[in-house]
Design a protein around this motif. Structure first.
Motif: not given
Length: 282
Positions: A83-88, A90-91, A110-114
């Motif tokens: 869940d933290d990764l999903a927030l990570a 955030h643009p 689940p979402q790319p963290v760039l």
């Protein structure tokens, strides 16, 4: 590619940890004048408050911030990491802080963290692998975690951090070798400004770029220790001027205040002046 190139052009004198489950503290942090802020979902937040902290942080990220905002995640393998990764992703974030990193980090979610990654070095294995961690793509800096490291090493408290000096220097060495930003560990006793000032002076002498802090009262002392004062900037300008005069006269080296000046000294002076200019814009 050096991750420090765009980052070293700005000051990292103070980086303030703010607990994610304290909405008033999150709101106030935007006004405190730290060079950067770490919104903390990990050690500063009790297990029963993890979910609400994540929502408080999400709300805080919807507001404008005058400085880079980093997010400290809970470690992989914990119930909160995904869940933290999903927030990570955030643009509004300027980076992601990973705790207890012991190998080149990856962010698989689940979402790319760039965002740039700031790796916390706070275990013996992390220290031993600091060079490989710093060299990993996407890593912006290394953050020393002295509390966990001291516990893992079974050291005893020491006012000069003698038992940790080898590890702290290893963090700086790895970061500087790879062009990353090294940040020193927190100082726990917020009632001891003299001790904090001594540790800041030590950290700068070791080569750290700045200090992670846990209290607003530590921000200005960190700026005093890690920043460039007016006298230091004046000396740097004078050194560059002496070099330019010598080079214009066809000389390969110059002298300044009785000391030999070569290109590396000029480069250092110019870095000092760049930091002076950057901190003036903060």
């Amino acid at each position: 590619m050096s991750a420090e190139a765009p980052l070293a052009a700005r000051p990292w004198r103070s980086v303030l940890y703010v607990p994610g489950d304290k909405p008033r503290a999150l709101d106030k942090a935007r006004t405190l004048g730290a060079d950067a802020v770490i919104l903390d979902l990990e050690d500063a937040v009790a297990p029963e408050h993890k979910a609400s902290a994540r929502e408080h942080v999400r709300a805080a990220l919807a507001q404008p911030w005058p400085v880079p905002v980093l997010l400290r995640l809970n470690a992989p393998g914990t119930p909160w990491h995904e869940d933290d990764l999903a927030l990570a992703a955030h643009p509004a974030l300027g980076g992601v802080v990973l705790p207890k990193v012991e190998a080149p980090p990856t962010l698989a979610g689940p979402q790319p963290v760039l965002h740039p990654v700031w790796a916390m070095i706070e275990t013996p294995l992390g220290v031993l692998n600091a060079a490989a961690i710093a060299a990993a793509p996407g890593v912006a800096g290394l953050i020393a975690g002295a509390n966990d490291l001291a516990r893992a090493l079974r050291t005893r408290p020491h006012p000069g951090r003698a038992p940790l000096l080898h590890a702290l220097s290893a963090v700086v060495l790895a970061a500087r070798a790879c062009g990353r930003v090294p940040l020193d560990a927190v100082y726990n006793d917020v009632r001891d400004p003299e001790g904090f000032a001594r540790e800041c002076a030590q950290g700068r002498a070791l080569g750290f770029a700045g200090k992670t802090v846990i209290h607003p009262g530590q921000i200005e002392p960190a700026h005093a220790a890690y920043g460039v004062g007016e006298a230091e900037a004046d000396t740097a300008r004078a050194l560059v001027a002496a070099w330019n005069v010598a080079r214009a006269a066809g000389q390969s080296v110059a002298t300044f205040q009785g000391a030999l000046v070569e290109q590396m000294h000029v480069d250092e002076a110019q870095e000092t002046l760049a930091l002076w200019a950057a901190q003036g814009k903060r």
